[in-house]
Design an enzyme around this catalytic site. Structure first.
Site, PDB file in Angstrom:
ATOM      1  N   CYS A  99      55.423  34.401  75.923  1.00 11.57           N
ATOM      2  CA  CYS A  99      54.167  35.319  76.271  1.00 11.57           C
ATOM      3  C   CYS A  99      53.423  34.216  76.932  1.00 11.57           C
ATOM      4  O   CYS A  99      53.634  34.098  77.788  1.00 11.57           O
ATOM      5  CB  CYS A  99      53.496  35.722  74.476  1.00 11.57           C
ATOM      6  SG  CYS A  99      52.881  37.452  75.042  1.00 11.57           S
ATOM      7  N   HIS A 177      58.445  38.091  72.445  1.00 11.65           N
ATOM      8  CA  HIS A 177      58.148  37.062  71.088  1.00 11.65           C
ATOM      9  C   HIS A 177      59.773  36.775  70.379  1.00 11.65           C
ATOM     10  O   HIS A 177      59.291  37.666  69.099  1.00 11.65           O
ATOM     11  CB  HIS A 177      57.010  37.565  70.338  1.00 11.65           C
ATOM     12  CG  HIS A 177      55.435  37.269  71.000  1.00 11.65           C
ATOM     13  ND1 HIS A 177      54.853  35.923  71.231  1.00 11.65           N
ATOM     14  CD2 HIS A 177      55.106  38.582  71.650  1.00 11.65           C
ATOM     15  CE1 HIS A 177      53.914  36.064  71.394  1.00 11.65           C
ATOM     16  NE2 HIS A 177      53.985  37.056  71.944  1.00 11.65           N
ATOM     17  N   GLU A 179      60.429  35.120  68.720  1.00 10.55           N
ATOM     18  CA  GLU A 179      59.627  33.921  67.219  1.00 10.55           C
ATOM     19  C   GLU A 179      59.488  34.942  66.139  1.00 10.55           C
ATOM     20  O   GLU A 179      59.097  34.398  64.744  1.00 10.55           O
ATOM     21  CB  GLU A 179      59.160  32.368  67.400  1.00 10.55           C
ATOM     22  CG  GLU A 179      57.504  32.751  67.514  1.00 10.55           C
ATOM     23  CD  GLU A 179      57.337  34.295  68.804  1.00 10.55           C
ATOM     24  OE1 GLU A 179      55.919  34.385  68.951  1.00 10.55           O
ATOM     25  OE2 GLU A 179      57.687  34.564  69.930  1.00 10.55           O
TER      26      GLU A 179
END
Length: 237
Positions: A99, A177, A179
């Protein structure tokens, strides 16, 4: 994928609260540890007087998200971080940008970052030219800015709103994202509450979506990390 030897990932995080910043690493933290990495976590934001980790024996650099803009040169910590990222590039240390991290990587490599005409919030699918590397998703998005990949880069994922992933040498820049998990999202929400940030989207609905998709999102992150590690080790350095 299990790796061995002395593997070290430098992870750059961004929040003035060190505890929240560490939580922003999300599932990437466990995925890196599982593969034998030790993490050196550093913040140019909340620890400007602390020397950053040496790059001399770093296996990779991971640049995580930030509420700030990668083009905001009024941020006092941004120029030192840009210089550090350039140092990593010069040393041919593979970089994974997430990001804000993808935006900063694009900028340092010669691309650009700007306010997005189509901000993205929540899970989206992407068009991918390399599904074994970047799956079509769904991937978690939470960004009001966007990057244009460097001219020499190859864009390998996109949608109507933005370029979503690019590769250049051993480096990978992402707009989404991988994660994401509930703890990461709750860390974001804690920072929003602290800073009085309001969004024009249903943040509670997005949290419910993350709860429903958490296991599948973790698996996609794992696959993406393996693909990045395999590709970056195969690129001549």
């Amino acid at each position: 994928m299990t790796l061995s030897n002395d593997l070290r990932a430098v992870v750059l995080v961004h929040d003035r609260d060190p505890e929240l910043a560490r939580r922003d690493i999300g599932t990437l933290a466990d995925e890196l540890r599982t593969r034998g990495f030790r993490m050196d976590v550093h913040s140019f934001d909340h620890s400007p007087d602390l020397a950053p980790p040496t790059l001399s024996n770093a296996t990779m650099v991971v640049i995580m998200g930030s509420p700030d803009a990668a083009y905001d040169d009024t941020l006092p910590w941004l120029a030192p971080e840009i210089a550090y990222v350039q140092e990593a590039i010069d040393a041919q240390v593979p970089i994974l940008g997430v990001c804000f991290g993808g935006q900063l990587l694009a900028r340092v490599l010669g691309g650009s970052v700007r306010k997005s005409e189509q901000p993205e919030y929540g899970f989206v699918d992407v068009e991918t030219s390399d599904p074994a590397f970047i799956a079509p998703g769904p991937w978690m998005e939470f960004h009001g800015d966007t990057f244009s990949a460097p001219p020499q880069a190859t864009v390998i994922a996109r949608n109507r709103a933005a370029q979503q992933a690019f590769v250049l040498g051993p480096h990978l820049g992402l707009q989404f994202h991988p994660e994401i998990d509930l703890d990461t999202y709750d860390a974001w929400a804690a920072a929003w509450d602290r800073d009085g940030v309001e969004h024009e989207v249903d943040v509670d609905e997005i949290r419910r979506d993350i709860a429903d998709a958490e296991l599948a999102a973790r698996a996609r992150c794992s696959t993406l990390l393996d693909a990045f590690l395999a590709r970056s080790s195969a690129v001549p350095r």
